[in-house]
Design a protein around this motif. Sequence first.
Motif, PDB file in Angstrom:
ATOM      1  N   UNK B 106       0.841  -1.207   0.000  1.00  0.00           N
ATOM      2  CA  UNK B 106       0.000   0.000   0.000  1.00  0.00           C
ATOM      3  C   UNK B 106       0.878   1.260   0.000  1.00  0.00           C
ATOM      4  N   UNK B 107       1.932   1.232   0.824  1.00  0.00           N
ATOM      5  CA  UNK B 107       2.831   2.397   0.859  1.00  0.00           C
ATOM      6  C   UNK B 107       3.537   2.575  -0.486  1.00  0.00           C
ATOM      7  N   UNK B 109       2.214   1.876  -3.360  1.00  0.00           N
ATOM      8  CA  UNK B 109       1.231   2.510  -4.256  1.00  0.00           C
ATOM      9  C   UNK B 109       1.127   4.004  -3.961  1.00  0.00           C
ATOM     10  N   UNK B 110       1.231   4.340  -2.665  1.00  0.00           N
ATOM     11  CA  UNK B 110       1.179   5.755  -2.282  1.00  0.00           C
ATOM     12  C   UNK B 110       2.386   6.500  -2.866  1.00  0.00           C
ATOM     13  N   UNK B 113       1.714   6.994  -6.484  1.00  0.00           N
ATOM     14  CA  UNK B 113       0.695   8.025  -6.743  1.00  0.00           C
ATOM     15  C   UNK B 113       1.291   9.416  -6.536  1.00  0.00           C
ATOM     16  N   UNK B 114       2.224   9.500  -5.622  1.00  0.00           N
ATOM     17  CA  UNK B 114       2.863  10.791  -5.338  1.00  0.00           C
ATOM     18  C   UNK B 114       2.017  11.619  -4.393  1.00  0.00           C
ATOM     19  N   UNK B 115       2.673  12.404  -3.568  1.00  0.00           N
ATOM     20  CA  UNK B 115       1.952  13.286  -2.656  1.00  0.00           C
ATOM     21  C   UNK B 115       2.494  14.693  -2.797  1.00  0.00           C
ATOM     22  N   UNK B 116       1.597  15.648  -2.678  1.00  0.00           N
ATOM     23  CA  UNK B 116       2.026  17.034  -2.807  1.00  0.00           C
ATOM     24  C   UNK B 116       2.744  17.494  -1.549  1.00  0.00           C
ATOM     25  N   UNK B 117       2.330  16.958  -0.430  1.00  0.00           N
ATOM     26  CA  UNK B 117       2.966  17.309   0.843  1.00  0.00           C
ATOM     27  C   UNK B 117       3.252  16.021   1.613  1.00  0.00           C
ATOM     28  N   UNK B 122       6.333   9.801   3.727  1.00  0.00           N
ATOM     29  CA  UNK B 122       5.951   8.591   2.985  1.00  0.00           C
ATOM     30  C   UNK B 122       7.184   7.726   2.737  1.00  0.00           C
TER      31      UNK B 122
END
Lengths: 246, 206
Positions: B106-107, B109-110, B113-117, B122
């Motif tokens: 799951x991490x 996949x996160x 997906x990428x995170x803005x902040x 992560x």
Amino acid sequence: MKTATTIYSAGDHQWLAVTRDPQRPDYLIDTNEYLVSHGEAAILCDPGGMEIFPAVFSAISEHVDPRNIQHIFASHQDPDIVSSLALWLEFNPRLKCYLSWLWASFVPHFGGDRETFIPIPDAGMKIPLGNASLEAVPAHFLHSSGNFHLYDAQARILFSGDVGAALLPPDEDDLIVKNFDTHIRHAEAFHRRWMGSDRAKRDWCERAAAMQIDMLCPQHGAIYQGEDVRRFIEWFHDLEVGQLRV
Amino acid sequence: MNDLSEGSRVLQSDAHPENDLQRIVLVNEQIKAVVATAFSINLMALNAIFLAKRAGQAALGFGVLSNELRTFSVDLADVMKALRDMTSDSVNVVSDQVRLARTLGILSRLKAAGVARGQQAVDAAFARHAARVERDEAALRERQRKLRQVLADARQRVELGGVLARSAKIEAAYGGGFAQPLMQVSSEFDRTIQAIRGSLDALAAI
């Protein structure tokens, strides 16, 4: 990835709706998550299941730093509501989770420990959010035996968990209900089957009718706004629930 | 190799903790089979001791060997119990691995997906989990090494049991009027030891 949409904003008080994931596998029910923030304080309503955690986390990060979420509000104990809890705790081990006292020893099977949970008594409670205040409103037996909704008097928004939920076809999945009569057809079977108590339903309808609600935000489907809120409460009041088949 | 690339390696490795769980179930079943057979040797040896007593002077050696076989069955049951305890312990590690592998997926996949902040958080969570998976894998490998040692010990004991059974056959030939029933019992010992040997071979092959 899901989309995070601001559905209410006044000063530093905001509601963010995290909805619709095009990459979601079709064997998982679609869910809506809501982030209520007031200044630096933020509470996430029904963070969702473990499988959709990346989509939720990523969408929220477009607006706020997800590590700043200090509280989770779990309307009830279902896996699509709060099975991602352990992952949220990875990013903020001091995170607290409000949920019915009834589930306080069940939900730790998803994650968290004695320090994580703030049990809500049956009558509900005030939930502080920075210098604002929200209210956990009883919705027991709708559908879970220990069930709460979250009311924000300032925004006049009620997060209504599974009440108001609709299983929408892909071509009718607008964020806000556009045509109540068309929309409610997708909510009927769900409410007849999942809502098991007619008495609890009537109690909730009386309580909701007395509240000032501009938006009723369910955990599945679309948001009821304005006059559609009253329409929904009346429709639900008259609906025969606890039906195995429609 | 840094933590992140190590994590990617863990994700891409052919380690399947679910298969490890299935293997543990098979090991437990084989252990149960050996324990049951060891118990039957114990009963057979007890009968053989009585038979040797009845045969008197002619079956003194047979009686001694039957006693030894009884001791052997108790020792073997103890070794198998130790094996069982080890596999039970491995279930905990493998269960943790299954859970960690899911979280790591799951991490991952996160991350994709990428995170803005919060990207650093992560990456750190991913690295932390990858390290835990590595640690669990190392712990499991150590348990498997110990398990093989105990299994080798059990195998040695069974070889000794085989020698005792064959000696009992020889002693049975000197059993006078009791030679035939003593021979029957000693042959039964031999067949049972062979069965245990087969079960241990199956255990080693899992």
